[in-house]
Design a protein around this motif. Structure first.
Motif, PDB file in Angstrom:
ATOM      1  N   LYS A   9       0.822  -1.204   0.000  1.00 16.15           N
ATOM      2  CA  LYS A   9       0.000   0.000   0.000  1.00 16.15           C
ATOM      3  C   LYS A   9       0.860   1.259   0.000  1.00 16.15           C
ATOM      4  CE  LYS A   9      -3.536   0.227   2.872  1.00 16.15           C
ATOM      5  NZ  LYS A   9      -4.299   0.431   4.152  1.00 16.15           N
TER       6      LYS A   9
ATOM      7  N   ARG B 228      -7.144  12.953  -1.713  1.00 11.46           N
ATOM      8  CA  ARG B 228      -8.491  12.839  -2.276  1.00 11.46           C
ATOM      9  C   ARG B 228      -8.461  12.604  -3.783  1.00 11.46           C
ATOM     10  NH1 ARG B 228     -12.095  17.706   0.455  1.00 11.46           N
ATOM     11  NH2 ARG B 228     -12.141  16.882   2.590  1.00 11.46           N
TER      12      ARG B 228
ATOM     13  N   ASP C  75      -6.507   8.065  -7.722  1.00  6.00           N
ATOM     14  CA  ASP C  75      -7.442   7.249  -8.499  1.00  6.00           C
ATOM     15  C   ASP C  75      -6.774   5.902  -8.774  1.00  6.00           C
ATOM     16  OD1 ASP C  75      -9.509   6.295 -10.012  1.00  6.00           O
ATOM     17  OD2 ASP C  75      -9.059   7.500 -11.791  1.00  6.00           O
TER      18      ASP C  75
ATOM     19  N   THR D  38      -7.384   1.473  -8.935  1.00  6.31           N
ATOM     20  CA  THR D  38      -8.388   0.425  -9.113  1.00  6.31           C
ATOM     21  C   THR D  38      -8.751  -0.217  -7.781  1.00  6.31           C
ATOM     22  OG1 THR D  38      -7.541  -0.018 -11.327  1.00  6.31           O
ATOM     23  CG2 THR D  38      -8.928  -1.704 -10.328  1.00  6.31           C
ATOM     24  N   ASP D  39      -7.743  -0.485  -6.969  1.00  8.96           N
ATOM     25  CA  ASP D  39      -7.976  -1.056  -5.643  1.00  8.96           C
ATOM     26  C   ASP D  39      -8.445   0.047  -4.702  1.00  8.96           C
ATOM     27  OD1 ASP D  39      -8.040  -2.754  -3.483  1.00  8.96           O
ATOM     28  OD2 ASP D  39      -5.900  -2.544  -3.051  1.00  8.96           O
ATOM     29  N   ARG D  40      -9.634  -0.095  -4.147  1.00 10.03           N
ATOM     30  CA  ARG D  40     -10.221   0.931  -3.290  1.00 10.03           C
ATOM     31  C   ARG D  40     -10.694   0.303  -1.973  1.00 10.03           C
ATOM     32  NH1 ARG D  40     -12.079   5.631  -5.429  1.00 10.03           N
ATOM     33  NH2 ARG D  40     -14.086   5.502  -4.353  1.00 10.03           N
TER      34      ARG D  40
ATOM     35  N   ARG E  58     -21.237   0.624   4.481  1.00  5.44           N
ATOM     36  CA  ARG E  58     -21.211   1.616   3.409  1.00  5.44           C
ATOM     37  C   ARG E  58     -22.651   2.059   3.122  1.00  5.44           C
ATOM     38  NH1 ARG E  58     -16.630   0.735  -1.168  1.00  5.44           N
ATOM     39  NH2 ARG E  58     -14.863   1.017   0.211  1.00  5.44           N
TER      40      ARG E  58
ATOM     41  N   GLU F 250     -17.256   9.105  -1.747  1.00  6.10           N
ATOM     42  CA  GLU F 250     -16.088   8.516  -1.111  1.00  6.10           C
ATOM     43  C   GLU F 250     -14.817   8.951  -1.831  1.00  6.10           C
ATOM     44  OE1 GLU F 250     -17.495   4.377   0.938  1.00  6.10           O
ATOM     45  OE2 GLU F 250     -16.920   4.294  -1.172  1.00  6.10           O
ATOM     46  N   VAL F 251     -13.794   9.263  -1.053  1.00  2.57           N
ATOM     47  CA  VAL F 251     -12.489   9.643  -1.585  1.00  2.57           C
ATOM     48  C   VAL F 251     -11.427   8.906  -0.765  1.00  2.57           C
ATOM     49  CG1 VAL F 251     -13.253  11.934  -2.334  1.00  2.57           C
ATOM     50  CG2 VAL F 251     -12.330  11.636  -0.026  1.00  2.57           C
ATOM     51  N   TRP F 252     -10.185   8.922  -1.261  1.00  2.00           N
ATOM     52  CA  TRP F 252      -9.093   8.373  -0.469  1.00  2.00           C
ATOM     53  C   TRP F 252      -8.855   9.275   0.744  1.00  2.00           C
ATOM     54  CZ3 TRP F 252      -5.929   4.131  -0.291  1.00  2.00           C
ATOM     55  CH2 TRP F 252      -6.077   3.198  -1.332  1.00  2.00           C
TER      56      TRP F 252
ATOM     57  N   GLY G 291      -7.769   4.468   3.224  1.00  2.00           N
ATOM     58  CA  GLY G 291      -8.564   3.831   2.185  1.00  2.00           C
ATOM     59  C   GLY G 291      -9.595   4.820   1.693  1.00  2.00           C
ATOM     60  N   VAL G 292     -10.663   4.347   1.095  1.00  2.00           N
ATOM     61  CA  VAL G 292     -11.698   5.261   0.619  1.00  2.00           C
ATOM     62  C   VAL G 292     -12.797   5.362   1.669  1.00  2.00           C
ATOM     63  CG1 VAL G 292     -11.235   4.881  -1.826  1.00  2.00           C
ATOM     64  CG2 VAL G 292     -12.868   3.414  -0.657  1.00  2.00           C
TER      65      VAL G 292
END
Length: 301
Positions: free
Chosen positions: A73, A136, A139, A141-143, A152, A196-198, A226-227
């Protein structure tokens, strides 16, 4: 110096143990000086190894691949961020003496900022906003979710409600519980559109490093990143920045009223639970939590 025992199942960790682990598994570093790092953290014991490395051992050892996931990560996130973040240089294997995985990190220079002694508060606020904004914009693929335990939904803070109310009840006589409950309920009722954002999700002073000039040089501890809800990264509003810079910080991140309220609630909830759990065992982190609670309850409602 060994980490103070604050939880059941906490490992016995001291300098001879760490030295033996390093010597056995990474002999190239065996001759380097080793010394414990004084920390009020709740997850890891940290030792400085030479001038360029640190050793991190989970206080509650695990043989899962969590350390490996952390390494991957951090390597993935680093190119997107404007300041240094940790890098895992090696992963240690479990032994009879320490039955869990552990890691060797690159040492990052700087000191933890103190809310009472900020050298350049406005510069630090600017740097923190830039870091959060860069996070934020990631971008990938893994979220992974920032808080896997949260459902959620359009009301993710509902999952925090029971533990927050329990903590408030346990702190009766230590804080203004009526004001804390009113503040929490107001934040809990703040709407959330599901965006949702990082997020880093734990931007506390102990996870930040600053230069002698007071500017942000590094951010630590990405375990829960994470997101998630953008409000997760508004912790500095209450745990670090002076009141006269809070509006500037939020304006730089285009924070609306509902997000501000959710961020305030998250900061309050974390501080309440930390104080309730550690008021008798960890003075440093308890004092931090008390300060956050005071700042939140003093903020206009």
């Amino acid at each position: 110096m060994s980490p103070r025992k604050i939880r059941a199942g906490q490992a016995d960790i001291d300098t001879p143990l760490v030295r033996s682990l390093v010597a056995a598994q990474f002999p190239r570093w065996a001759a380097l000086p080793l010394e414990p790092v004084d920390s009020s953290g709740l997850a890891n014991a940290i030792y400085r190894l030479g001038t360029d490395l640190s050793v991190r051992l989970p206080l509650r050892p695990s043989i899962t691949d969590e350390v490996q996931r952390e390494q991957e990560k951090l390597a993935t996130l680093a190119p997107f961020l404007p300041v240094a973040i940790p890098s895992v240089e090696a992963i240690g294997s479990p032994t009879d003496a320490f039955p869990g995985k552990w890691s060797v990190h690159r040492w990052l220079a700087g000191t933890h900022p103190s809310p009472e002694a900020l050298v350049d508060p406005r510069g630090l606020a600017t740097d923190l906003a830039a870091f959060v904004d860069a996070f934020r914009r990631i971008d990938l693929t893994d979220r992974p979710p920032a808080y896997p335990g949260e459902r959620r939904t359009r009301a993710p803070m509902v999952s925090m409600d029971s533990s927050t109310r329990t903590a408030i009840g346990e702190l009766d006589g230590l804080i203004d519980t009526r004001a804390a409950l009113a503040s929490w309920e107001e934040s809990l009722a703040a709407p959330y559109d599901g965006r949702e954002v990082w997020v880093h999700s734990d931007l506390t002073p102990s996870n930040l490093l600053v230069s002698a000039e007071g500017r942000l040089t590094a951010v630590l501890d990405f375990e829960t990143c994470g997101v998630g809800d953008p409000a997760c990264d508004l912790f500095p509003v209450w745990n670090l920045l002076p009141a006269n810079l809070r509006d500037e910080f939020c304006a730089a991140l285009d924070v609306d009223d509902a997000t501000w309220l959710r961020g305030r609630g998250r900061a309050l909830s974390q501080a309440l639970i930390v104080l309730a759990d550690h008021k008798d065992t960890n003075p440093a982190i308890s004092n931090y939590a008390r300060r956050v609670i005071r700042e939140v309850l003093a903020a206009p409602r």
